[in-house]
Design a protein around this motif. Structure first.
Motif, short mmCIF file in Angstrom:
data_model
loop_
_atom_site.label_atom_id
_atom_site.label_comp_id
_atom_site.label_asym_id
_atom_site.label_seq_id
_atom_site.Cartn_x
_atom_site.Cartn_y
_atom_site.Cartn_z
N ALA A 1 0.84 -1.20 0.00
CA ALA A 1 0.00 0.00 0.00
C ALA A 1 0.88 1.25 0.00
N GLU A 2 1.91 1.23 0.81
CA GLU A 2 2.78 2.40 0.88
C GLU A 2 3.51 2.61 -0.45
N TRP A 3 3.89 1.49 -1.05
CA TRP A 3 4.60 1.59 -2.33
C TRP A 3 3.71 2.25 -3.37
N ILE A 4 2.45 1.79 -3.42
CA ILE A 4 1.52 2.34 -4.41
C ILE A 4 1.32 3.83 -4.16
N PHE A 5 1.13 4.17 -2.89
CA PHE A 5 0.91 5.58 -2.54
C PHE A 5 2.10 6.43 -2.97
N LYS A 6 3.30 5.93 -2.71
CA LYS A 6 4.50 6.70 -3.03
C LYS A 6 4.72 6.81 -4.54
#
Lengths: 582, 696
Positions: free
Chosen positions: B599-604
């Motif tokens: 999720a964090e990867w996608i957000f970033k």
């Protein structure tokens, strides 16, 4: 969007906070004044209860208000019936609970709770125990709660085994909390007393008629079966965390706890000085001592060996001049100690200049008393497990110290070498306490020397080159005539040194002695060798002037010998000295 | 909200409500992006969901039905120039397979009639199951038959009722001796179905894991409550040799008698053919508690004092990396442990239960996970894990709620049929939803299951997880408290077998009805879930295949299924537009690391500059729309008035105090709200103090 964040300037916030505080203060002060005036007027009503309640809930440490509250409650007790009183006190308890939530360590709240609990017509002790449990769950070192809990347990008569289970639980959840271990140590002797003998006569019947043979008091001991279980429990703790001192302290309690009985350990009569010297197993007050000479009570004055001691293990009295000076007479002395209903006889035979009656340290296993002697095999197996731990943790100080204590309890002379090695390790791993270890080691070395002396049946105490830093057990050396303390690290001869009433020769070369306070009124002292020490002023030598027979004094290698005109001053100070080495 | 009313423009459209998707949704919404979050299913959390017993039955039924191929509608009328269509898959059925259900309890509650029927009831249950199990096994051979069976559940029920009478006759004699345990009937399970919250995935929260940190950081934690996992257990096998086996048996028996620690001694009577190999190795198995905190080590009855010291020393030495540890870096962890000369006992605990390692775990990895485990200890209690009250399915929903609070729009039973892609830029410009509305978006996030098969990268065949859910009547390791949450690692019974992870939940976690325990089993698939896990079930529990294991808990009902392993999917390599991001489903790990990272990867990727899930303001700091500044003034006045009131009457004060007291107690019984414990998390302060210093 549902909302946005309030933003206020900090200055505005500060101002608001300040105003709020001011407002609170105003309310608080007003309420406090109202309280005080009500108390002055002797108003003991519900209104006063309410107003004190408000104040106390914001500041539970206001002792005066708790007092006022108690006054009110006691008044209400007289005017209301029991049910109402019960209700009032129950409300008080729940109010206190809220106070404790605010400050769980408030002296006032806990004390008041204790008071309320005892006033409650129908106390609910189970509820109080529950409260304590909750409090201890949050903070298992809250001593207020521990105190209160003890009170509750006492009042409600919780059975000891349930309390023991309670400590089981606490120790299980945190074995670093010494409170729980300590509590356990008070419960075990109650639940598992040492012998099936009835408790009121805890002392063992003495195997010999007099003097009593066992110096150890076993009243607080625990039976062996339970002890073994306790050893196992505590070993689990110190193997899990050998750096945790709680377990070690408890372990030492398990191993030890024997106390020496108070008794007269020695009576010494000297014809020449016409004195009687009495030594006790611990410092005592001479009131209640009575001296019988050939069956006749004597009016004597007891003096301690040094004016510093009001309590002392050694007391001296002068007999009326001429009573025993004739060597052709035989005398029988009895010292009665009223306080303990103990007495000791001593016969001074014809032709003898002195006589004594005593228990020897070896007979009494005196120096083992710090760890009481359980069955040797038990101690041996304890030593084994400590050694096992030491293999895993060679530098753990608690383990090393315990090993030393166990070795001393088992065989102080046999383990001397190992003990010294362990002390060396201890000094290295725990630098902060190296002086403590040195003192402790000195103590053990002195004990060993006493033992050796007693086995040899001589009156020479020789302990040179053993890195002694302190002197102790001097009351055991009452009869010593020659003492060799040379080449140690002593800095002073303490007041206790004046207990060596028979001392004739003192060798104390090569120390760091700068203080001779204890060389005081030693009636037989003739020779004092203090070569290479740190005596720097004449004043330091003044105590020597009280020793009438001093003939030879060696002060070479001391700062004092370099002083101008020291020889003349010394001749004046110590006229009896004929052989002075500077 | 009706579909027609949906706005036609969003910043992000998210399809699927699994954990990663929900975290992404909350993260976008928090930084002011317009989010549309939809799911084709009728429930939240996709394969991360928790179900009541009854809705789980519905879910099972759904997965037995053949997915009905929907005819592709032609949406080309909505195409603009330079655009093309990408169709999405209409179902995610591929992620779940081999669903099998067994019921070992009687259908009806017969308690009402007469108390004596208790015995019959019990016996009936046995007899009933005896009849049923072979049938289902034979059915297992043929997939089709099995499906039929499950589909015709009603028929089956009748059948079972019929068999019940038979069972009664059969086992009447046998049951008399063992009628001590009262068995909960199937009818009761259904009746109390709402008490269950049965998770499709089985995971725990590491108390210093990324999910807990994220929950605290984002303030999402205020929507959920947690309980400590109270016990870490392990399952050990005995020795090959006969003599040793006997001595082990005796030794365990002494344990049982002498100490309160309960050790189950399981003797296998029925040996299913496919596990006969492993049975030579493990004739006697036992469950025991793994000492992991300082207090555990102290209290442990299984370790000698020397082992205790060794274990504590090892754990303490793990905290910081030593040269010795570096030297072993790439070598197997098992080898490292072996060379520490810890003894078999400790090695087992450290390897399987604390590091949760496998044969090919390197020392570096093993130590890293050991360290992580140790760091997690003491933050919220004596074990490193937390479990959310009401089940894991709560967590994605909490993030969805956060998203909604900050303006995200939610639609269930709503899907995206296809994407409209600009040919030149290869970017998705808009989506067409299941009602044919064109919704433009700048980014599209989708659960892997909805990506059409032809768009997927097919480099590696998908991996699967084997799962089993058991409803049992007691705990696998009974103790003084029946409200234990246990985590059990079961090492491979034989080479090549997977390590099985077991989580046993008690009723106070609000995941099962009173008198039952919910057991989750998870492992990497080798065969079907039934093949992988049923041998273990029969050795650890009392079922019809192992009816004489009287000390073991009885299985009342159980479910086997396989679920795609999210960690095995390479979501980055799909043939999709550049602004379409794929979230994989649940992975097989114990932690939530994978989903949170994703999720964090996608957000970033989308918003590299923005903060990921910044703390949400406290409700009292939020001024709601329509209110103005004066309202706060009023509030203050109200407060003042309240104060005055309190000043006047003592009564209210008392009441308040009382309420508070009750509140605290409730808090203790229920879950604990997550707080950063460092600044005065009073609730945990005591445990913090005791455990943390020891381990560091």
């Amino acid at each position: 969007m549902h909302g946005r964040v309030k933003v206020k300037s900090t200055a505005q916030q500060e101002e608001e906070k300040r105003k709020e505080r001011e407002k609170k203060l105003k309310i608080y002060v007003a309420a406090r004044d109202a309280c005080f005036s009500k108390r002055k007027e002797g108003v003991w009503d519900d209104g006063a209860l309410q107003i004190t309640q408000q104040l106390l809930s914001s500041n539970p440490d206001f002792g005066t208000l708790w007092n006022y509250r108690r006054e009110i409650l006691m008044h209400l007790e007289t005017v209301k019936d029991e049910d109402e009183v019960q209700k009032i006190y129950e409300a008080e308890l729940s109010f206190l609970e809220s106070c404790l939530k605010v400050n769980p360590k408030s002296y006032g709240s806990w004390h008041h709770r204790g008071w309320v609990s005892t006033r409650l017509p129908r106390p609910d002790w189970a509820r109080e125990l529950g409260l304590c449990d909750r409090c201890l769950n949050l903070d298992d070192r809250n001593f207020h709660c521990w105190d209160y809990r003890r009170m509750v347990v006492k009042k409600s008569g919780v059975p000891v085994d349930r309390e023991l289970a309670f400590t089981d639980r606490l120790i299980g959840s945190n074995f670093s909390n010494y409170s729980s271990w300590h509590y356990r140590s008070t419960l075990l002797p109650l639940l598992h007393p040492e012998s099936p003998e009835p408790l009121p006569s805890p002392r063992r019947p003495p195997p010999r008629s007099s003097p009593p043979a066992s110096p150890q008091n076993h009243s607080h001991r625990v039976c062996e079966a339970q002890l073994l279980k306790e050893y196992e429990l505590v070993q689990n703790a110190f193997f899990t965390d050998p750096n945790d001192q709680s377990a070690w302290f408890y372990y030492r309690w398990l191993l030890g706890r024997a106390e020496r009985e108070e008794m007269i350990s020695c009576v010494l009569v000297s014809r020449e000085e016409e004195t009687v010297t009495v030594a006790f197993s611990r410092p005592v007050d001479p009131g209640g001592l009575m001296l019988l000479l050939d069956g006749q009570p004597q009016t004597v004055e007891w003096r301690s060996v040094h004016p510093r001691f009001k309590h002392s293990p050694v007391w001296i009295c002068d007999l009326p001049p001429g009573t025993i000076s004739d060597v052709t007479n035989e005398h029988n002395l009895t010292v009665h100690w009223m306080e303990r209903h103990a007495h000791r006889d001593c016969a001074l035979y014809t032709g003898r200049t002195e006589s004594w009656c005593r228990d020897s340290a070896t007979d009494q296993e005196l120096f083992r008393s710090e760890l009481s002697v359980e069955k040797t095999s038990v101690l041996q197996s304890e030593l084994q497990s400590c050694k096992q731990l030491q293999e895993l943790e060679p530098l753990n100080k608690w383990c090393l110290l315990t090993i030393i204590l166990l070795m001393r309890a088992l065989d102080p002379l046999g383990y001397e070498k190992e003990t010294l090695a362990h002390f060396q390790t201890l000094r290295e791993v725990d630098l902060m306490r190296s002086a403590y270890y040195s003192d402790l080691c000195s103590k053990f070395m002195i004990e060993n020397t006493v033992l050796k002396m007693e086995y040899a049946e001589v009156r020479v105490f020789s302990i040179s080159d053993k890195k002694l830093t302190t002197l102790c057990h001097l009351d055991q050396l009452l009869l010593v005539t020659h003492m060799n303390l040379s080449s140690n690290q002593l800095q002073r001869l303490p007041p206790q040194f004046s207990m060596l009433q028979c001392l004739e020769v003192l060798e104390a070369e090569n120390n760091s002695i700068e203080d001779l306070e204890g060389v005081f009124h030693l009636p037989r002292l003739e020779e004092v060798l203090l070569k290479n020490n740190k005596i720097s002023t004449l004043a330091d030598l003044r105590p020597l002037a009280s020793c009438p027979k001093l003939k030879r004094l060696d002060l070479r290698g001391n700062p004092v010998s370099g002083l101008e005109e020291v020889e003349a001053a010394l001749t004046e100070l110590l006229p009896s000295v004929v052989d002075l080495l500077l | 909200m009706a579909a027609e009313d949906l706005p036609s423009e969003f910043d992000v459209v998210i399809l699927g409500t699994g954990l990663a998707e929900s975290v992404v949704a909350a993260a976008f919404s928090r930084v002011g992006q317009r989010v549309l979050h939809i799911d084709r299913r009728s429930y939240y959390a996709a394969n991360w969901a928790s179900f009541t017993f009854n809705s789980l039955l519905t879910w099972i039924q759904q997965h037995h039905e053949e997915p009905q191929p929907e005819e592709l509608q032609d949406w080309s009328s909505l195409l603009e120039e330079g655009e093309e269509l990408i169709y999405l898959s209409n179902s995610d059925s591929a992620s779940i397979r081999n669903v099998q259900v067994f019921c070992f309890t009687s259908e009806e509650d017969e308690e009402e009639g007469a108390p004596s029927t208790k015995e019959d009831d019990r016996g009936a249950a046995d007899g009933d199951a005896v009849k049923e199990t072979p049938e289902s096994q034979s059915a297992d051979a043929k997939d089709k038959a099995k499906k039929q069976k499950a589909e015709e559940e009603e028929e089956e029920e009748e059948e079972e009722q019929a068999s019940q009478t038979k069972g009664e006759e059969l086992s009447a004699a046998q049951s008399q001796s063992e009628a001590t345990r009262k068995k909960i009937s199937y009818a009761q399970l259904v009746k109390e179905g709402r008490r269950f919250n049965i998770d499709l995935v089985s995971k725990l929260l590491y108390s210093r894991g990324s999910l807990v940190d994220l929950l605290i950081k984002s303030n999402v934690s205020r929507y959920a409550e947690f309980k400590n996992v109270t016990r870490i257990l392990t399952y050990r096998h005995g020795n090959v040799q006969q003599v040793c086996t006997i001595s082990l048996y005796t030794c365990l028996f002494t344990f049982e008698v002498t100490f309160y620690l309960f050790v189950c001694v399981c003797v296998c009577v029925y040996i299913p053919p496919f596990i006969s190999l492993c049975m030579y190795i493990s004739p006697h198995l036992s469950v025991s508690q793994v000492p992991c905190s300082r207090a555990d080590v102290f209290a442990s009855r299984q370790l000698s004092v020397v082992e205790k010291r060794k274990l504590m020393r090892f754990l303490t030495s793990c905290v910081e990396e030593t040269d010795e540890q570096r030297a072993y870096k790439a070598r197997p962890y098992l080898e490292f442990l072996y060379d520490q000369r810890l003894g078999e006992n400790l090695q087992h605990f450290l390897f399987h239960s604390i590091a949760m390692a496998t044969e090919d775990t390197t020392t570096e990895e093993g130590l890293a996970s050991t360290r992580h485990f140790l760091r997690c200890l003491g933050r919220y209690g004596n074990t490193p894990f937390l479990f959310p009250v009401y089940g894991l399915g709560e967590i994605p929903q909490c993030f969805c709620r956060m998203c909604a609070v900050f303006g995200g729009i939610y639609c269930l039973r709503h899907s995206v049929n296809c994407l409209l892609v600009e040919k030149d830029t290869n970017r998705c410009k808009a989506v067409i939803d299941s009602r044919g509305q064109r919704i433009s978006c700048r980014h599209f996030v989708v659960e892997d299951g909805f990506v059409a098969v032809d768009r997927k990268k097919r480099a590696t065949p998908p991996r699967f997880l084997s799962r089993a859910v058991l409803i049992t009547d007691s705990s696998i390791l009974p103790s003084s408290s029946d409200q234990q949450v246990s985590m059990v690692t079961v090492p491979p019974v034989a080479a090549g077998c997977p390590t099985v992870r077991m989580v046993e939940l008690c009723p106070s976690t609000m995941t099962c009805m009173a008198g039952t325990h919910l057991v989750h089993l998870t492992c990497q698939s080798v065969g079907s879930a039934f093949e992988d896990l049923s041998p273990l079930v029969t050795t650890m529990f009392r079922t019809t295949e192992s009816p004489d294991r009287e000390t073991s808990p009885s299985v009342l009902w159980c479910l086997y299924f396989n679920m795609a392993d999210g960690s095995g999917l390479d979501v980055k390599g799909h043939d999709l537009p550049s602004n379409v991001f794929v979230c994989s489903g649940p992975d097989g790990g114990l932690s939530h690391e994978h989903a949170v990272r994703q999720a964090e990867w996608i957000f970033k990727q989308i918003l590299p500059e923005e903060d990921f899930c910044p703390p949400a303001p406290n409700p009292e700091d939020i001024i709601y729309n329509g209110e103005n500044a004066s309202s706060t003034g009023e509030e203050e006045e109200e407060e003042e008035e309240e104060q005055n009131k309190q000043g006047e009457g003592g009564e209210e004060w008392k009441e308040e105090g009382k309420e508070e007291g009750e509140g605290v107690e409730e808090g203790e019984e229920g879950g604990d709200v997550l707080e950063e414990p460092s600044d005065g998390g009073v609730m945990f302060s005591s445990t913090n103090l005791t455990t943390t210093p020891a381990m560091h």
